[in-house]
Design an enzyme around this catalytic site. Structure first.
Site, PDB file in Angstrom:
ATOM      1  N   GLU A   1       0.747  -0.877   0.253  1.00  0.00           N
ATOM      2  CA  GLU A   1      -0.206  -0.240  -0.219  1.00  0.00           C
ATOM      3  C   GLU A   1       1.000   1.027  -0.158  1.00  0.00           C
ATOM      4  O   GLU A   1       0.753   2.326   0.200  1.00  0.00           O
ATOM      5  CB  GLU A   1      -0.909   0.316   0.858  1.00  0.00           C
ATOM      6  CG  GLU A   1      -0.658  -0.137   2.338  1.00  0.00           C
ATOM      7  CD  GLU A   1      -1.802   0.507   3.956  1.00  0.00           C
ATOM      8  OE1 GLU A   1      -2.027   0.767   3.529  1.00  0.00           O
ATOM      9  OE2 GLU A   1      -1.435  -1.352   4.604  1.00  0.00           O
TER      10      GLU A   1
ATOM     11  N   CYS B   1      -3.304  -3.583   4.114  1.00  0.00           N
ATOM     12  CA  CYS B   1      -2.349  -4.271   5.216  1.00  0.00           C
ATOM     13  C   CYS B   1      -2.691  -5.928   5.139  1.00  0.00           C
ATOM     14  O   CYS B   1      -2.023  -7.022   4.916  1.00  0.00           O
ATOM     15  CB  CYS B   1      -2.760  -5.065   6.794  1.00  0.00           C
ATOM     16  SG  CYS B   1      -1.918  -3.074   7.250  1.00  0.00           S
TER      17      CYS B   1
ATOM     18  N   HIS C   1      -2.401  -9.791  12.626  1.00  0.00           N
ATOM     19  CA  HIS C   1      -1.548  -8.988  11.847  1.00  0.00           C
ATOM     20  C   HIS C   1      -1.096  -8.123  13.069  1.00  0.00           C
ATOM     21  O   HIS C   1      -1.816  -7.565  14.370  1.00  0.00           O
ATOM     22  CB  HIS C   1      -2.238  -8.386  10.787  1.00  0.00           C
ATOM     23  CG  HIS C   1      -2.054  -6.673  11.204  1.00  0.00           C
ATOM     24  ND1 HIS C   1      -1.498  -6.617   9.910  1.00  0.00           N
ATOM     25  CD2 HIS C   1      -2.933  -5.911  10.620  1.00  0.00           C
ATOM     26  CE1 HIS C   1      -0.867  -5.389  10.204  1.00  0.00           C
ATOM     27  NE2 HIS C   1      -2.283  -4.834  10.683  1.00  0.00           N
TER      28      HIS C   1
HETATM   29  P1  HMG Z   1      -2.694   7.188  21.420  1.00  0.00           P
HETATM   30  O1  HMG Z   1      -3.774   7.869  21.429  1.00  0.00           O
HETATM   31  O2  HMG Z   1      -2.102   7.564  21.353  1.00  0.00           O
HETATM   32  O3  HMG Z   1      -3.062   5.924  22.954  1.00  0.00           O
HETATM   33  O4  HMG Z   1      -2.893   5.960  20.432  1.00  0.00           O
HETATM   34  P2  HMG Z   1      -4.013   5.292  23.832  1.00  0.00           P
HETATM   35  O5  HMG Z   1      -4.793   6.810  24.475  1.00  0.00           O
HETATM   36  O6  HMG Z   1      -5.038   4.725  23.600  1.00  0.00           O
HETATM   37  O7  HMG Z   1      -2.910   4.470  24.747  1.00  0.00           O
HETATM   38  C1  HMG Z   1      -1.883   3.376  23.756  1.00  0.00           C
HETATM   39  C2  HMG Z   1      -2.049   2.246  25.255  1.00  0.00           C
HETATM   40  O8  HMG Z   1      -1.160   2.952  26.340  1.00  0.00           O
HETATM   41  C3  HMG Z   1      -3.849   2.828  26.055  1.00  0.00           C
HETATM   42  O9  HMG Z   1      -3.595   0.842  26.345  1.00  0.00           O
HETATM   43  C4  HMG Z   1      -2.692   3.494  27.686  1.00  0.00           C
HETATM   44  O10 HMG Z   1      -3.643   2.646  28.897  1.00  0.00           O
HETATM   45  C5  HMG Z   1      -1.301   3.098  27.516  1.00  0.00           C
HETATM   46  P3  HMG Z   1      -4.582   0.165  26.333  1.00  0.00           P
HETATM   47  O11 HMG Z   1      -6.299   1.237  26.811  1.00  0.00           O
HETATM   48  O12 HMG Z   1      -4.546   0.436  24.790  1.00  0.00           O
HETATM   49  O13 HMG Z   1      -4.923  -0.838  26.782  1.00  0.00           O
HETATM   50  N1  HMG Z   1      -0.532   3.901  28.414  1.00  0.00           N
HETATM   51  C6  HMG Z   1       0.571   3.721  29.160  1.00  0.00           C
HETATM   52  N2  HMG Z   1       0.540   2.590  29.591  1.00  0.00           N
HETATM   53  C7  HMG Z   1       2.128   2.884  30.209  1.00  0.00           C
HETATM   54  N3  HMG Z   1       2.182   3.703  30.773  1.00  0.00           N
HETATM   55  C8  HMG Z   1       1.706   4.895  30.698  1.00  0.00           C
HETATM   56  C9  HMG Z   1       0.774   4.851  29.080  1.00  0.00           C
HETATM   57  N4  HMG Z   1       0.081   6.053  28.731  1.00  0.00           N
HETATM   58  C10 HMG Z   1      -0.659   5.145  28.035  1.00  0.00           C
HETATM   59  N5  HMG Z   1       2.481   6.333  31.421  1.00  0.00           N
HETATM   60  C11 HMG Z   1      -2.644   4.213  18.603  1.00  0.00           C
HETATM   61  C12 HMG Z   1      -2.890   4.785  20.595  1.00  0.00           C
HETATM   62  C13 HMG Z   1      -2.802   2.981  18.413  1.00  0.00           C
HETATM   63  C14 HMG Z   1      -4.522   4.310  18.211  1.00  0.00           C
HETATM   64  C15 HMG Z   1      -2.594   5.209  17.607  1.00  0.00           C
HETATM   65  O14 HMG Z   1      -1.066   4.434  17.687  1.00  0.00           O
HETATM   66  C16 HMG Z   1      -3.375   4.748  16.231  1.00  0.00           C
HETATM   67  O15 HMG Z   1      -3.528   5.607  15.394  1.00  0.00           O
HETATM   68  N6  HMG Z   1      -1.787   4.145  15.350  1.00  0.00           N
HETATM   69  C17 HMG Z   1      -2.235   4.123  14.378  1.00  0.00           C
HETATM   70  C18 HMG Z   1      -3.152   2.991  14.018  1.00  0.00           C
HETATM   71  C19 HMG Z   1      -3.593   1.429  14.135  1.00  0.00           C
HETATM   72  O16 HMG Z   1      -2.557   1.021  14.311  1.00  0.00           O
HETATM   73  N7  HMG Z   1      -4.737   0.362  14.378  1.00  0.00           N
HETATM   74  C20 HMG Z   1      -4.656  -0.752  15.127  1.00  0.00           C
HETATM   75  C21 HMG Z   1      -5.375  -1.160  14.365  1.00  0.00           C
HETATM   76  S1  HMG Z   1      -5.650  -1.229  12.534  1.00  0.00           S
HETATM   77  C22 HMG Z   1      -4.709  -2.048  11.585  1.00  0.00           C
HETATM   78  O17 HMG Z   1      -4.278  -2.541  12.403  1.00  0.00           O
HETATM   79  C23 HMG Z   1      -4.933  -2.057  10.328  1.00  0.00           C
HETATM   80  C24 HMG Z   1      -3.325  -1.047   9.521  1.00  0.00           C
HETATM   81  O18 HMG Z   1      -1.934  -1.514   9.363  1.00  0.00           O
HETATM   82  C25 HMG Z   1      -2.814  -0.771   8.607  1.00  0.00           C
HETATM   83  C26 HMG Z   1      -3.477  -1.289   7.009  1.00  0.00           C
HETATM   84  O19 HMG Z   1      -4.684  -2.137   7.218  1.00  0.00           O
HETATM   85  O20 HMG Z   1      -3.131  -0.989   6.259  1.00  0.00           O
HETATM   86  C27 HMG Z   1      -3.159  -0.022  11.228  1.00  0.00           C
END
Ligand code: HMG
Length: 413
Positions: free
Chosen positions: A91, A123, A245
């Site tokens: 992609e 993906c 994945h």
């Molecule tokens: P965010 O808003 O920065 O993070 O987004 P958050 O606030 O949700 O925190 C993440 C986790 O860290 C949470 O844990 C927090 O509690 C924890 P959870 O609620 O998940 O258990 N946390 C801490 N832990 C320890 N110490 C601390 C601390 N602070 C917070 N101090 C997000 C995170 C993954 C959403 C963001 O990075 C993102 O948008 N990433 C890109 C999208 C993505 O990867 N999506 C995954 C599913 S879709 C997919 O897999 C397809 C893809 O590969 C693309 C394709 O298909 O081509 C993406």
């Protein structure tokens, strides 16, 4: 179930993975450094997201060079005259019309009769390619299909997605003489039109609704698992290990918890999925390659013998399409793998400062057709030498160390 019983269970001709090649860019960013630079608690990235490092391609690498390096490795002990088809899943394509597969076909000097094309569905494109390859080989068992999956995950500097970036390439040779894994024929699939992650043609970074994407990923897992188990008659307990994945490694924990709950298991056993996470934890998301890098990590780092064991595989591509399927690890699989080479790749990587990473990240090739020669960095077997007249020019890299040499352009066509 013994290997013989599993064999009897499958009516499909023996089709599977004959060889695997993995390529990881030679530069990375430590997520601790990134956390400090962005004013975030480093534990959020290491524990909350589950990532330690992310691979970063230098300006003279792209999906073509990474994919060609992975394919070069996968073809090491394979008779290339039998490669009938090359399918490139990405992609992060470099052209709207010409397939990245054609450049790889040339760089690897594959036979002219080998069909070469590109496929896309986020993906999951690599998994669509795999299913296509299985059908092609089942139809004509003396042919081999080369699948190349390569991507650069980009979300934008300073965004929530930034720590889930990464890059890498993985190549699979699919044939009727599998040495690593036999692929089973029952699949569960799921498609739904959702806007969780996408990249319009005019953007270089993905647009993402992160929290929503996680929800949809988990929904697609439940739905594709349901169809897979209906079709196969298999249950959770028939699987020895699970690969998911991996947009970031913490996602596997979320996914596995969901599967455990869905199938009424008494508890979660992290050993069911943990060995699949080692490589991705230091590479990051490589979109199409990610699931298969996880599988390689599982096969190469699990100490116990996996022979005869069934591995469950979940592929998710935003937008979305997902697939659940499985494979049986074959006797002698360890001899067909190259963990030494992968370890060497990891050990020889260069740690970038945040300033260097941002420089690589913002590097752009000219868009007006003018001639441009890229500076030589440490790359794999192949590199992007430059562009001229809107043509990308690839060459074989001279050495695997950082070079400061007079750039020279070689036309790869
Ligand atoms: P965010 O808003 O920065 O993070 O987004 P958050 O606030 O949700 O925190 C993440 C986790 O860290 C949470 O844990 C927090 O509690 C924890 P959870 O609620 O998940 O258990 N946390 C801490 N832990 C320890 N110490 C601390 C601390 N602070 C917070 N101090 C997000 C995170 C993954 C959403 C963001 O990075 C993102 O948008 N990433 C890109 C999208 C993505 O990867 N999506 C995954 C599913 S879709 C997919 O897999 C397809 C893809 O590969 C693309 C394709 O298909 O081509 C993406």
């Amino acid at each position: 179930m013994t290997y013989q019983m599993i064999e009897m269970h499958n009516q499909f001709p023996e089709v599977g993975i004959e060889s695997i090649g993995l390529y990881v860019p030679r530069y990375f960013v430590s997520l601790d450094d990134l956390a400090h630079a962005r004013g975030v608690d480093p534990m959020k990235f290491s524990v909350g997201i589950g990532q330690e490092q992310m691979a970063v391609p230098p300006p003279d690498e792209d999906v073509v060079t990474m994919g060609a390096s992975a394919a070069h490795e996968a073809l090491r002990d394979v008779d290339t005259s039998r490669i009938d088809t090359l399918i490139f899943a990405t992609e992060s394509g470099v052209d709207q019309s010409k397939a990245a597969a054609i450049y790889v076909h040339h760089l690897l000097q594959l036979p002219r009769r080998c069909k070469s094309f590109e496929v896309k569905q986020a993906c999951c494109g690599s998994t669509a390619a795999l299913q296509m390859a299985m059908a092609m080989v089942a139809q004509k068992p003396d042919r081999k299909v080369l699948i190349v999956a390569a991507d650069v995950a980009r979300y934008g500097l300073g965004t929530a997605g930034e720590p889930t970036q990464g890059a890498g390439a993985l190549a699979l040779v699919i044939s009727a003489q599998p040495r690593i894994m036999k692929l089973e024929s029952e699949w569960g699939s799921y498609t739904e039109d959702v806007m969780d992650f996408w990249r319009p043609n005019y953007l270089d970074e993905a647009v993402v609704d992160g929290k929503y994407s996680i929800k949809i990923y988990l929904k697609a897992l439940s739905e594709s698992w349901a169809q897979y188990t209906e079709e196969s008659g298999l249950a959770f307990a028939d699987h020895h290990r699970f690969c998911y994945h991996l947009p970031f490694t913490r996602m596997a924990e979320k996914a596995h918890r969901q599967l455990v709950k869905l199938t009424d298991q008494p508890e979660v056993h992290p050993e069911h999925y943990e060995d699949a996470l080692h490589y991705n934890r230091v590479i990051g998301n490589s979109y199409t390659a990610s699931l298969y890098i996880g599988l390689t990590s599982l096969l190469e780092t699990t100490e116990s013998d996996l022979t005869g064991q069934r591995i469950g595989l979940f592929s998710y591509g935003s937008g979305c399409m997902a697939a659940y399927f499985s494979g049986i690890v074959l006797p002698g699989y360890r001899e067909a793998l190259r963990p030494d080479r992968i370890a060497a790749q990891f050990q020889s990587r260069h740690r970038l400062s945040i300033e260097q990473y941002e420089e690589y990240y913002t590097h752009e090739l000219p868009r007006d057709g003018s001639r441009y020669v890229t500076t030589a960095h440490d790359t794999g077997q192949f590199r992007l030498a430059g562009v001229e007249g809107h043509k990308r020019l690839y060459e074989r890299a001279e050495s695997l160390t950082v070079r400061a040499r007079e750039p020279h352009i070689a036309v790869a066509m």
